[in-house]
Write a protein that holds these residues in place. Structure first.
Motif, mmCIF file in Angstrom:
data_model
loop_
_atom_site.group_PDB
_atom_site.id
_atom_site.type_symbol
_atom_site.label_atom_id
_atom_site.label_comp_id
_atom_site.label_asym_id
_atom_site.label_seq_id
_atom_site.Cartn_x
_atom_site.Cartn_y
_atom_site.Cartn_z
ATOM 1 N N LEU A 65 -4.062 -7.508 -6.760
ATOM 2 C CA LEU A 65 -3.053 -7.552 -5.715
ATOM 3 C C LEU A 65 -3.735 -7.356 -4.372
ATOM 4 O O LEU A 65 -4.462 -6.383 -4.195
ATOM 5 N N PRO A 66 -3.512 -8.248 -3.434
ATOM 6 C CA PRO A 66 -4.154 -8.052 -2.125
ATOM 7 C C PRO A 66 -3.567 -6.858 -1.375
ATOM 8 O O PRO A 66 -4.256 -6.241 -0.573
ATOM 9 N N GLU A 67 -2.280 -6.565 -1.620
ATOM 10 C CA GLU A 67 -1.731 -5.401 -0.928
ATOM 11 C C GLU A 67 -0.605 -4.744 -1.707
ATOM 12 O O GLU A 67 0.021 -5.349 -2.564
ATOM 13 N N LEU A 68 -0.360 -3.480 -1.384
ATOM 14 C CA LEU A 68 0.728 -2.707 -1.964
ATOM 15 C C LEU A 68 1.551 -2.130 -0.827
ATOM 16 O O LEU A 68 1.011 -1.748 0.206
ATOM 17 N N LYS A 69 2.873 -2.059 -1.059
ATOM 18 C CA LYS A 69 3.737 -1.429 -0.075
ATOM 19 C C LYS A 69 4.065 -0.032 -0.559
ATOM 20 O O LYS A 69 4.387 0.165 -1.728
ATOM 21 N N VAL A 70 4.020 0.913 0.338
ATOM 22 C CA VAL A 70 4.338 2.284 -0.035
ATOM 23 C C VAL A 70 5.423 2.802 0.885
ATOM 24 O O VAL A 70 5.349 2.640 2.107
ATOM 25 N N LEU A 71 6.454 3.398 0.290
ATOM 26 C CA LEU A 71 7.457 4.112 1.079
ATOM 27 C C LEU A 71 7.007 5.566 1.108
ATOM 28 O O LEU A 71 6.978 6.219 0.065
#
Lengths: 259, 421, 651
Positions: A65-71
């Motif tokens: 995965l090139p990126e992950l979103k984090v809340l």
């Protein structure tokens, strides 16, 4: 318009060492999302509610995965309001989660609460998404002992991914370390209920003993003194192959493995 | 129960024997005399049935029967009518002050052992709460269960309509909401299982905005201990309204009988279901992951006819497994390997053909219920472990087994035709 | 008409072309990554390395060693003299006679090469190599004749007389052919390339420690900072491991070019023998294709078993596993180092294979079969099979072992290794403890503080996991005082002894790392153990790769067996030529199918000695050899055999 798939990931826990790891089912949820991407030309967002500095996120990223979103949430915050808030506006078509988290409460309620909040159907314990046509997904549910049930459901929906789904691909160190992990401000709500609980290490549960409720003295005596049923099985040496097969067949019928 | 023959205490009943002897006794006809040892044959001669002569005395020694079979038959007739159906005391709840609702899984139309544990737990909760409470079971779909009363069901709501059959969580949830409105249960109890209990319980909890206790295993009216963090933590809290209970959370009911009185529900609205059940999918036994398979036919070094082995697995509907050697020799793919270095299996029935049982293999089948060994060596470890062993040529035994199974299938097909006709 | 200018001009042209080729070749190598080598010192040491280190290996084949000395020596001498005599026209009868002698020597050598090539064994490459002996003969023969006038045997100008046109034409053709092969071909990729690249390879070898009888077997660590400190805005994307040929160090590329395709590696490779898709010689040739660009259509040796030749394409900027070498080839290797040990050019096959595996594991996440699971376990539980780390010392519950965290110091630290989790290996561990106790050795174990050594992770290409484990192990070790580490596991032994030193810790400074056979041998020689003589039939000994080839310990286990009165029935492949059991390098985990199992082949070799017992010094070898279907000889670790013969003191 490409489908929007969101896979939610959490911090797992290795059953033997208790060490943090990529959670089994969450990994499968990401894998399923990645496979949909190939088949359906969908967009995959991998989302975590927690700390963006969490090293375990790198093991999800290592799946390619090139990126992950984090809340960004603190330890004591409730993940559901933050996730719900995000998903309301994210225009998602499919939300994939694990069945139960490996750390925290492990109640498995997150997908249910999200589905309730969004007003979407929830598909529990899925093994695979077979197809998506005209906004209707054909899904295979995982039943015990490797059995499957086919279910169709209109988009959008929330699904929890069972251990029977395709295994998460290997995580590679390099891409994992290079991936961009983007922290976003999120709605924070302290989980007050949980604060009132007492948590301790799991106590071993006693095994249930066979209690004999005897009515007569003779029965009680028998229960106390009777030898447990011998472990040695039946050995057929001199019987003909036919007799042996019949005996085996009888046992198979008794055990109901053949119908 | 106490029915194992050798331990049965033989007791004579002199009165019954006397009645049996006395053909003029008014009760003579009620005593079951049994088959006579002497019968008149077709040619009119008296024939003796040597097997019927005499009886086994209290010490297990055969005795001459001077009463011509009458005494023993009568004497035993009374005792050996089997363990008597004991009528358990009825636990009746006339006017319940509150309800505790249990939603059993009812796998295959019958209460599972976990269902019974949950019912037991419900009664434990009832006892802890002031006032008279009734345990309500909400059952969906076809029910073959006959023991609701002895399992502890005070009130029964059975919803057997077609809309509840199969996978229908949305409709079932609607029904539960109706129950909620009508009975206002003090607690909702679900088995925390993969058979639907956990799913339905979670749905209800989400709908009612209640926080359930999941994997609860120590519950009383005040506090609940449940497992968290994938079973590694115990969470203690005040007992919530909705509980998803772990296996063996409480002892099942076994000393009382309950009313199992039906409750009528007001009409339940048909919900618009978005999840459409397309039915169960036929799964090829070989597509089932080895670790999950229920019935495994496993091959080892002793197999020489591989075609026959594959045929046997197909005919029997078993998932194929293999020993390490069979895999190393290239006869089976690596993912079929059973054992500590392959897959740990959980099959209920495991047939090991030509596998002598290396330690790693035995480790891998540790959780199997019934192991059947087919092997040429009676002294091997697999035979020691097996519940049933056939010593001999595996090829012959498999051939016979295939024949039996084919005959069995043919018979069934015939039976099915007759039923249809 | 005078043709006097002809031959000098030809020689000059050939030499100029050779220089151009050399420059081009060097630029191909320089596409690789930088590596610290002392160029001058290397060049100075090169002749000695050639005569000593290289010839030690060639000497194993006496025929070839003499042939090569004659041909190679003759050629080097001739080449120098040709330049003097024919190019610079130095008028000296002595030089001319010397040239006659040297070309005659070369001619004789070439005849033997020719003879060898008449019926060549399958391991050596054909194709252009079949031409080589003839080229050698042409070169030596033509210059011999060309030199005859200068030596005064034939009259001056004899060859250039108009009457000898035919002779001149033939001779000139031979000279062109000979020089084409020997000068032009040397730097433009012909068979003679081996002399040019080989000489430089000896000078700039990546493992300089190997020369002069040294041993250098530890893998080089990966620089993880390129990803750990990666910043998408500023850093350029540098991969871990080797994806493309240019990701190799430049001197590794040079090394590949040195290959003579003699196929000794192929003859030794256990994976090749088992029919797995690996052939070390073909692999190195594919690397050459990678560095120079092109395909393998001209390759004329044995293929990778089960794979056709002609489909591999590569280039310095192309990913190797996309069309040049298939991943199964890389995963077939057991890292036994038999190829490296056997290579006369001292090429490092294992380094290259692991470098490429690193890319597959750390960048692509494509470790085959159980690889991913094992690596996950190693990361999550510090042991490959995912057992609870708290159960590491369960095997010793009845052994009452002193634990380092209690005693803080001991003479000997017993490194238990992951054998602690395996029921079969535990028997070895118990036997060894019994011997330690009998000899009153002051020892302690790390207990649950010990972690996997990282061997498997590293061989599977996950250097990040290896470095993590190694650093944590070193930190634990630095807390305690001990002067020796002894282990029953040669893989852990190799890591501790040869690989941990690269990780910047001084925990092992001044500590002697020993294999248990070495240590037990010391105890036995010092009379600390009283042993009964062994009379259990014929015994053979299997050298574990990581003990023998990796660490040079061949003698101690044998001496131990001899001390029990055992006369070892040696296998044909033993000592430095021992064949792998198939258990190294994660091969049982990646499990690439072949036609046979390596362990079965090894057991056949055991059987051919008639042994009833195989003595082993490695738990992995024990497991692999015991995995061979019965009937077969018994397999026992030396510690077990010794413990069985121990005369226990009666108090």
């Amino acid at each position: 318009m490409p489908l929007n798939v969101v896979s939610l990931v959490s911090v797992g826990r290795h059953p033997q060492s208790g060490r943090q790891r990529r959670a089994e089912q969450d990994g499968r949820a990401v894998e399923l999302g990645m496979n949909l991407k190939v088949v359906q030309n969908s967009q995959l967002t991998v989302l975590h509610a927690g700390a963006s500095s969490e090293p375990v996120l790198r093991t999800y990223a290592g799946m390619g995965l090139p990126e992950l979103k984090v809340l960004e949430l603190a330890e004591q915050d409730d993940a559901v309001p933050a996730l719900g808030d995000y998903l309301q506006s994210a225009n998602a078509d499919i939300v994939l989660t694990g069945v139960r988290a490996e750390s925290g409460e492990s109640s498995g309620m997150v997908p249910y609460l999200l589905a309730e909040q969004l007003g979407w159907p929830l598909v529990p314990r899925i093994a695979d998404i077979v197809s998506i046509d005209d906004g209707v997904a054909e899904i295979l549910l995982a039943l015990p002992r490797g059995q499957r049930r086919a279910v169709s459901v209109p988009l959008p929906f929330v699904a929890s991914v069972d251990n029977a789904a395709a295994e998460a691909r290997q995580t590679a160190y390099g891409p994992g370390m290079r991936a961009r992990i983007e922290g976003n401000k999120a709605v924070t709500e302290v989980d007050e209920v949980r604060a009132g609980w007492q948590e301790s290490d799991a106590k071993p549960r006693p095994k249930r003993l066979k209690v004999v409720k005897a009515k007569t003295a003779a029965d009680r005596f028998k229960a106390a003194t009777a030898k447990p049923q011998g472990k040695a099985g039946k050995v057929m040496k001199s019987e003909s192959a036919k007799e042996q097969a019949e005996e085996i067949f009888k046992l198979l019928l008794e055990e109901k493995v053949i119908k | 129960m106490s029915g194992e023959g050798s331990f049965e205490v033989l007791r004579r009943d002199p009165r019954a024997e006397w009645i049996a002897r006395n053909r003029l006794h008014p009760l003579h006809g009620t005593i079951n005399v049994g088959e006579e040892a002497e019968v008149r044959g077709p040619s009119g001669l008296i024939r003796k049935n040597p097997h019927k002569v005499g009886f086994i005395g209290p010490n297990g020694i055969k005795r001459i029967d001077r009463l011509k079979g009458n005494a023993t038959a009568a004497g035993l007739g009374r005792r050996s009518s089997g363990p008597q159906e004991v009528q358990l005391p009825l636990h009746a709840v006339e006017n319940p002050d509150f309800y505790i609702v249990v939603v059993p899984d009812l796998v295959g139309g019958r209460l599972t052992s976990q269902d019974k544990d949950v019912l037991g737990q419900a009664h434990k909760l009832v006892k802890g709460i002031d006032g008279e409470g009734a345990v309500v079971a909400v059952c969906f779909g076809e029910s073959k269960e006959e023991g609701y009363d002895t399992a502890g069901v005070d009130r029964l709501i059975h919803l057997g309509g077609e809309e509840y059959e199969g996978f229908a969580p949305e409709q079932r949830l609607a029904a539960l909401m109706q129950v909620e409105a009508q009975l206002q249960p003090k607690h909702w109890l679900f088995p925390d299982s993969v058979h639907g209990g956990a799913d339905l319980g979670s749905r209800l909890a989400a709908r009612l905005s209640e926080r359930p206790a999941v994997q609860a295993w120590q519950v009383d009216h005040a506090s609940t201990v449940s497992r968290g963090a994938s079973g590694s933590k115990d969470i203690q809290r005040a007992t919530p309204r909705i509980l998803l209970l772990a296996e063996e959370c409480a002892d099942p009911i076994d000393e009382t009988r309950h009313e199992a009185q039906a409750i009528e529900l007001a009409a339940i609205p048909l919900t618009i279901t978005r999840l459409k059940d397309q039915g169960q999918v036929a799964v090829d036994p070989n597509a089932i992951p080895l670790a999950e398979a229920e019935f495994i036919l496993s091959a080892g070094n002793g197999i020489h006819n591989w075609e026959q082995f594959h045929e046997a697995a197909e005919v029997l509907g078993a998932t194929e497994g293999a020993s390490r050697v069979a895999v190393d020799d290239g006869f089976m793919p690596r993912f079929r390997q059973v054992g500590a270095t392959g897959t740990w299996v959980t099959a209920r029935v495991y047939i090991a053909v030509g596998i002598s049982g290396a330690i790693q293999h035995m480790q891998g089948i540790g959780q199997c219920d019934k192991v059947i060994a087919i092997n040429s060596d009676a002294g091997c470890d697999m035979v020691k472990r097996a519940a049933l062993s056939a010593i001999g040529d595996s090829e012959e035994v498999l051939a016979e087994l295939i024949k039996l199974m084919q005959a069995h299938k043919a018979e069934q097909a015939e039976g099915g035709d007759q039923n249809a006709a | 008409m005078s043709f006097e200018w002809l031959h000098p001009a030809l020689i000059a042209t050939a030499l100029v072309l050779a220089v151009i080729g050399a420059v081009r070749r060097v630029s191909l190598w320089r596409a690789g990554q930088p590596d610290q080598v002392n160029l001058m010192a290397g060049l100075m040491a090169m002749p000695k390395r050639y005569l000593h280190d290289l010839h030690d290996v060639v000497e194993r084949d006496k025929y070839m060693s003499k042939t090569h000395a004659a041909t190679g020596g003759g050629f080097v001498l001739s080449a120098v003299l040709i330049i003097l005599v024919h190019l610079f026209d130095v008028d000296s009868q002595i030089l001319a006679w010397a040239l006659l002698a040297s070309s005659a020597l070369m001619f004789v050598g070439a005849l033997f090469v020719f003879k060898r090539r008449l019926n060549p064994p399958s391991r050596i490459s054909k194709g252009p190599w079949m031409r080589l002996p003839k080229s050698l003969l042409a070169f030596a023969g033509s210059f011999f004749i060309l030199t005859l006038p200068a030596a005064g045997i034939l009259p001056e100008g004899f060859l250039l007389q108009t009457g000898n046109v035919l002779l001149t034409v033939v001779l000139t053709a031979l000279i062109i052919w000979g020089m084409g092969e020997m000068f032009f071909g040397m730097s433009w990729g012909g068979p003679m390339k081996h002399a040019f690249a080989g000489a430089l390879h000896l000078a700039f070898h990546r493992r300089q420690e190997r020369f002069g009888g040294g041993r250098s077997t530890g893998l080089k660590p990966v620089d993880l900072s390129v990803v750990e400190e990666f910043n998408p805005a500023t850093s350029d994307k540098q991969v871990l491991g080797v994806a493309k040929p240019k990701d190799f160090k430049w001197n590794q590329l040079l090394g590949f070019d040195a290959c003579v395709q003699c196929g000794r590696c192929e003859a030794m490779c256990p994976a090749f023998a088992a029919g797995q898709p690996l052939n070390p010689k073909k692999l190195i040739q594919d690397m050459v294709i990678g560095l120079a660009g092109g395909d393998d259509a001209k390759y004329a040796g044995s293929p990778y078993p089960g794979k056709e030749v002609g489909n591999a394409k590569g280039g310095p900027e192309l990913i190797i596993t996309d069309g040049l070498v298939s991943p199964e080839t890389l995963w077939s290797c057991t890292t036994c180092r038999a190829c490296v040990e056997e290579c006369p050019m001292m090429i490092e096959h294992v380094d290259a294979i692991v470098d490429m595996r690193r890319f597959l594991t750390m960048e692509k996440g494509e470790t085959p079969n159980k690889g991913a699971e094992i690596l996950d376990n190693i990361i999550a539980t510090d042991n490959p099979n995912g057992y609870s780390p708290a159960s590491r010392t369960n095997w010793a519950a009845d052994q009452n072992l002193p634990v380092m965290s209690d005693v803080k110091q001991a003479e000997v630290l017993f490194w238990v290794s992951d054998g602690a989790f395996d029921m079969r290996s535990q028997r070895i561990l118990r036997s060894f403890v019994k011997l330690l106790k009998a000899a009153n050795v002051d020892f302690a174990v790390l207990g649950d503080e010990e972690l996997d050594s990282g061997d498997v992770a590293r061989r599977l290409g996950d250097d990040a996991a290896f470095q993590n484990l190694a650093k944590r192990n070193l930190e634990t070790l630095s807390k305690y005082k001990f002067s020796k580490i002894v282990t029953t596991d040669p893989h852990a032994y190799h890591c501790l002894r040869n690989e941990y030193q690269d990780l910047g810790s001084n925990a092992l400074d001044g500590v002697e790392v020993l294999h248990h056979t070495t240590f037990l041998n010391e105890l036995v020689q010092a009379g600390k153990l009283r042993l009964d003589s062994f009379n259990g039939g014929t015994v053979t000994y299997h050298d574990p790769c990581y003990l023998g080839r990796y660490n040079g310990e061949y003698e101690a286990p044998r001496e131990l067996l001899r001390s029990l009165g055992i006369e070892i029935a040696e296998m044909e492949r033993s000592g430095f030529r021992s064949r792998c059991c198939g258990g190294g390098g994660g091969a049982p985990i990646t499990d690439i199918p072949g036609e046979r199992r390596i362990a079965d082949m090894r057991m056949e070799e055991v059987n051919s000695t008639g042994a009833e017992l195989v003595a082993v010094g490695c738990q992995q070898c024990t497991a692999m050899l015991e995995g061979v279907a019965e009937p077969r000889p018994e397999v026992k670790d030396i510690a077990e055999i010794l413990a069985g013969q121990l005369i226990e003191e009666v108090h």
